[in-house]
Scaffold this active site. Structure first.
Site, PDB file in Angstrom:
ATOM      1  N   ASP A 254       0.787  -0.913  -0.046  1.00  0.00           N
ATOM      2  CA  ASP A 254       0.018   0.277  -0.119  1.00  0.00           C
ATOM      3  C   ASP A 254       0.657   1.101  -0.340  1.00  0.00           C
ATOM      4  O   ASP A 254       1.711   1.473   0.655  1.00  0.00           O
ATOM      5  CB  ASP A 254      -0.898   0.252   1.345  1.00  0.00           C
ATOM      6  N   GLY A 255       0.584   2.106  -0.824  1.00  0.00           N
ATOM      7  CA  GLY A 255       0.844   3.930  -0.132  1.00  0.00           C
ATOM      8  C   GLY A 255       1.550   3.715  -1.714  1.00  0.00           C
ATOM      9  O   GLY A 255       2.638   5.052  -1.529  1.00  0.00           O
ATOM     10  N   ASN A 256       1.627   3.421  -2.791  1.00  0.00           N
ATOM     11  CA  ASN A 256       1.728   3.835  -3.991  1.00  0.00           C
ATOM     12  C   ASN A 256       1.651   5.648  -4.729  1.00  0.00           C
ATOM     13  O   ASN A 256       2.250   5.637  -5.066  1.00  0.00           O
ATOM     14  CB  ASN A 256       1.794   2.554  -5.435  1.00  0.00           C
TER      15      ASN A 256
ATOM     16  N   TRP B 220       3.025   7.801  -2.347  1.00  0.00           N
ATOM     17  CA  TRP B 220       4.685   7.589  -3.327  1.00  0.00           C
ATOM     18  C   TRP B 220       4.679   8.708  -4.366  1.00  0.00           C
ATOM     19  O   TRP B 220       5.548  10.266  -3.993  1.00  0.00           O
ATOM     20  CB  TRP B 220       5.163   5.817  -3.275  1.00  0.00           C
TER      21      TRP B 220
ATOM     22  N   ARG C  90       0.332   8.042 -10.421  1.00  0.00           N
ATOM     23  CA  ARG C  90      -0.499   7.183  -9.589  1.00  0.00           C
ATOM     24  C   ARG C  90       0.712   5.800 -10.659  1.00  0.00           C
ATOM     25  O   ARG C  90       1.448   5.335  -9.657  1.00  0.00           O
ATOM     26  CB  ARG C  90      -1.264   7.070  -9.546  1.00  0.00           C
TER      27      ARG C  90
ATOM     28  N   HIS D 172       3.134   2.865  -9.320  1.00  0.00           N
ATOM     29  CA  HIS D 172       2.745   1.755  -9.667  1.00  0.00           C
ATOM     30  C   HIS D 172       3.688   0.695 -10.175  1.00  0.00           C
ATOM     31  O   HIS D 172       4.341  -0.849  -9.576  1.00  0.00           O
ATOM     32  CB  HIS D 172       1.224   1.197  -9.692  1.00  0.00           C
TER      33      HIS D 172
ATOM     34  N   SER E  52      -6.790  -5.822  -6.806  1.00  0.00           N
ATOM     35  CA  SER E  52      -8.317  -5.973  -5.453  1.00  0.00           C
ATOM     36  C   SER E  52      -9.957  -6.337  -6.264  1.00  0.00           C
ATOM     37  O   SER E  52      -9.782  -5.370  -7.697  1.00  0.00           O
ATOM     38  CB  SER E  52      -7.990  -5.389  -4.162  1.00  0.00           C
TER      39      SER E  52
ATOM     40  N   ASN F 158     -10.412  -2.708  -6.789  1.00  0.00           N
ATOM     41  CA  ASN F 158      -9.953  -2.064  -6.798  1.00  0.00           C
ATOM     42  C   ASN F 158     -10.781  -1.720  -9.119  1.00  0.00           C
ATOM     43  O   ASN F 158      -9.958  -0.814  -9.684  1.00  0.00           O
ATOM     44  CB  ASN F 158      -7.991  -2.462  -7.894  1.00  0.00           C
TER      45      ASN F 158
ATOM     46  N   ARG G 119     -11.641   2.095  -9.646  1.00  0.00           N
ATOM     47  CA  ARG G 119     -10.954   3.358  -9.512  1.00  0.00           C
ATOM     48  C   ARG G 119     -10.700   4.022 -11.122  1.00  0.00           C
ATOM     49  O   ARG G 119     -11.695   2.745 -12.274  1.00  0.00           O
ATOM     50  CB  ARG G 119      -9.416   2.685  -9.408  1.00  0.00           C
TER      51      ARG G 119
ATOM     52  N   SER H 124      -8.360  -5.501   4.178  1.00  0.00           N
ATOM     53  CA  SER H 124      -9.123  -5.104   3.340  1.00  0.00           C
ATOM     54  C   SER H 124      -9.142  -6.308   2.754  1.00  0.00           C
ATOM     55  O   SER H 124      -9.034  -6.168   1.072  1.00  0.00           O
ATOM     56  CB  SER H 124      -8.030  -3.650   2.200  1.00  0.00           C
TER      57      SER H 124
END
Ligand code: FPP
Length: 232
Positions: free
Chosen positions: A14-16, A19, A27, A31, A59, A62, A65, A185
């Site tokens: 998590d956190g891509n 970052w 984004r 990844h 997931s 996902n 998105r 999650s």
């Protein structure tokens, strides 16, 4: 005394996105950096004597998105799968996918099947969760069991496990989640029943050798009773 090493490490990468944002990037750049971290962590796992690494790459949620992010992630996964064959075979890594494969494009499904076949004799197992949700996996397993059994058949935990996507994979011993979120999650709901959890605020693209060592160190000090209380 030799240190206790987990046989199976599972990671919620998590956190891509955060970052990327912090570095003024899109984004997808996060990844991409996350995919490089995966390579580094797999190397660290093999060095440490871990035998299985499972990562949550996409997931069932996902899909909600943006179109751009979903298609970018699918392309990234596809190119990872196409480009890594030689390296995985050379390093004796067995590649496996868990999740609802029918959601993926036919092309990606074929690439996955090809890589699974080519790497099937590997000694270290990399499991990638794709279009994966723990509840979804449990429902699919229940349906498979229903379709494979006679009406009125009995069911126990061992038999049920054999219908999950992870049928031949041991349960994770250590589950790491990066980026400071303290949730499961919908990841490995059944399999993580007795896993030790390790949470770190570090964002996945920044997760390195030092953090991995800290996670292994924390694990080695945990006393795992699996519900029992051994006599002193
Ligand atoms: C969570 O960060 C990460 C994902 C949903 C995708 C993880 C995918 C990779 C690391 C790609 C590489 C994988 C393989 C197998 C090649 P986030 O986007 O939710 O981050 P945020 O919470 O900071 O927005």
């Amino acid at each position: 005394m030799t240190r206790k090493v987990p046989r199976h490490v599972a990671v919620i990468m998590d956190g891509n996105g955060r970052w990327a944002k912090a570095g003024g990037k899109v984004r997808l750049a996060g990844h991409r950096a996350g995919a490089d971290t995966l390579d580094r962590v797999m190397h660290l796992c093999r060095e440490a004597g871990v035998e299985y690494l499972t990562v949550y790459a996409f997931s069932t949620e996902n899909w909600k998105r943006s179109k751009t992010e979903v298609s970018g992630l699918m392309k990234l996964l596809s190119s990872y799968i196409r480009n890594k064959e030689k390296e995985l075979v050379a390093n004796s890594v067995r590649f496996r996918v868990i999740g609802r494969r029918s959601d993926l494009s036919e092309k990606l499904q074929a690439e996955i099947a090809n890589l699974e076949e080519k790497t099937k004799d590997g000694a270290f197992t990399l499991v990638v969760a794709l279009s994966y949700g723990g509840r979804d996996e449990i429902i699919r397993a229940a349906k498979r069991w229903r379709d494979a059994s006679k009406p009125g058949s009995d069911l126990d935990e061992g038999l049920f496990s054999s219908f999950l996507d992870t049928a031949d994979i041991p349960d994770p011993d250590l589950l790491i989640r990066t980026s400071g979120e303290l949730r499961l999650s919908n990841f490995l709901l059944w399999q993580a029943a007795y896993a030790e959890f390790y949470f770190t605020p570090v964002l996945w693209p920044d997760f390195g050798k030092e953090e991995f060592e800290q996670a292994l160190e924390a694990y080695s000090h945990r006393e795992r009773r699996m519900g029992a209380r051994p006599a002193k």
